[in-house]
Design an enzyme around this catalytic site. Structure first.
Site, short mmCIF file in Angstrom:
data_model
loop_
_atom_site.label_atom_id
_atom_site.label_comp_id
_atom_site.label_asym_id
_atom_site.label_seq_id
_atom_site.Cartn_x
_atom_site.Cartn_y
_atom_site.Cartn_z
N GLY A 12 19.23 46.56 -29.53
CA GLY A 12 18.63 45.25 -29.85
C GLY A 12 16.97 45.09 -29.70
N SER A 13 16.17 46.30 -30.23
CA SER A 13 14.86 46.30 -30.03
C SER A 13 14.31 45.48 -31.26
CB SER A 13 14.29 47.72 -30.25
OG SER A 13 14.42 48.31 -31.25
N ASN A 14 14.92 45.51 -32.54
CA ASN A 14 14.54 44.60 -33.75
C ASN A 14 14.88 43.09 -33.26
OD1 ASN A 14 13.41 45.96 -36.02
ND2 ASN A 14 15.30 47.29 -35.52
N MET A 90 26.31 47.07 -36.69
CA MET A 90 26.85 48.56 -37.25
C MET A 90 28.11 48.34 -38.08
SD MET A 90 24.37 50.12 -36.32
CE MET A 90 24.56 51.87 -36.88
N HIS A 109 16.82 48.37 -42.77
CA HIS A 109 17.57 49.75 -42.88
C HIS A 109 16.40 51.01 -42.62
CE1 HIS A 109 20.31 52.88 -43.76
NE2 HIS A 109 19.44 53.47 -44.71
N GLU A 142 27.88 42.86 -51.16
CA GLU A 142 29.03 43.72 -50.48
C GLU A 142 29.02 45.09 -50.59
OE1 GLU A 142 32.78 41.85 -51.74
OE2 GLU A 142 31.83 39.92 -52.18
N GLY A 143 27.83 45.76 -50.87
CA GLY A 143 27.80 47.39 -50.87
C GLY A 143 27.09 47.67 -49.59
N GLU A 174 9.56 49.11 -38.38
CA GLU A 174 10.69 48.29 -38.53
C GLU A 174 10.43 46.92 -37.84
OE1 GLU A 174 14.67 49.61 -37.41
OE2 GLU A 174 14.22 51.32 -37.87
C1 GRF Z 1 17.54 50.39 -36.27
O1 GRF Z 1 16.90 51.63 -36.59
C2 GRF Z 1 17.98 49.43 -37.66
O2 GRF Z 1 16.98 50.16 -38.74
C3 GRF Z 1 19.37 50.18 -37.78
O3 GRF Z 1 19.71 50.14 -36.53
C4 GRF Z 1 18.88 50.36 -35.61
C5 GRF Z 1 18.91 49.20 -34.67
O4 GRF Z 1 18.00 49.29 -33.48
N1 GRF Z 1 19.76 49.13 -38.84
P1 GRF Z 1 17.82 48.08 -32.58
O5 GRF Z 1 19.23 47.75 -31.88
O6 GRF Z 1 17.27 47.00 -33.25
O7 GRF Z 1 17.03 48.79 -31.39
#
Ligand code: GRF
Length: 214
Positions: A12-14, A90, A109, A142-143, A174
């Site tokens: 969850g760093s994003n 995921m 991504h 959906e892809g 990101e």
């Molecule tokens: C990130 O690299 C994002 O691009 C990908 O999954 C990873 C998630 O990282 N979709 P975090 O859980 O946000 O740290």
């Protein structure tokens, strides 16, 4: 204020970058719900720490993919979420959620799409030997990582990079472009025309970061 729901499966760093952008006053949105498919996701601790409601919703508790994503859509609607943010979720999102939130689901991504979709985008880039990679925020269809692209940031790839070193470089970007894309959405500056996303106000906004090759 725009209500957003976040879906995350892991560290969850994003998610944290979005929380920090809100708390720092950069992003004027409210996170109304975190949904995770993984009871061990560190994202849950982050939600608790910041007083954000969370739900653990596991696919194995549902009869099929449609039932799973209908339930997720229902929970998001119950909180009046108007944008769904996939922050390291995921799974390939099911059509039931996509239909309920048409052009209102975004994903980050870790590669410059359409190169290296799917899992391990950073490793794919290192193995292929590209000289530039980066990250992409895109709408979800959906892809697998195929929806219209909102914004991308590029980083160099060095000959001695590993999956880990490249991932770290990409992750820094990101954490910048994801809150930025949410800000654009919240300000109503994003328009989707077929495959193309038009960002109102500036042409330069299309590429936020282009780090020098040092
Ligand atoms: C990130 O690299 C994002 O691009 C990908 O999954 C990873 C998630 O990282 N979709 P975090 O859980 O946000 O740290």
């Amino acid at each position: 204020m725009l209500n957003i729901g976040v879906l995350a499966s892991g560290r969850g760093s994003n998610f944290q970058a979005i929380i920090d952008s809100i708390e720092g006053g950069y992003l004027k949105v409210k996170i109304v719900l975190l949904i995770t498919d993984n009871p061990n996701a560190y994202a849950i601790e982050r939600a608790k720490k910041h007083g954000i409601a969370h739900l653990i919703i596991k696919p194995k508790d549902f009869s099929d993919k449609d039932a799973y994503y209908s339930h997720i859509a229902k929970e998001l609607k119950a909180k009046d979420a108007r944008l769904v943010v996939l922050a390291g979720f995921m799974r390939v999102v099911g059509k039931k959620l996509i239909q309920e939130f048409q052009d209102k689901i975004i994903n980050i991504h870790p590669a410059l799409l359409p190169s290296f979709p799917g899992l391990h985008g950073q490793k794919q880039a290192v193995d292929y030997g590209v000289k530039m990679s980066g990250c992409t925020v895109h709408f979800v269809d959906e892809g697998v990582d195929t929806g219209p692209i909102i914004i991308q940031a590029a980083v160099p790839v060095y000959h001695d990079d590993t999956e880990e070193s490249l991932s770290e470089r990409i992750l820094k970007q990101e954490h910048k472009i994801f809150p930025y894309a949410i800000k654009l959405f919240a300000e109503g500056r994003i328009k989707v025309e077929g495959r193309k996303v038009i960002i109102e106000g500036s042409r330069e906004d299309n590429i936020l970061t282009n780090p020098p090759l040092i």
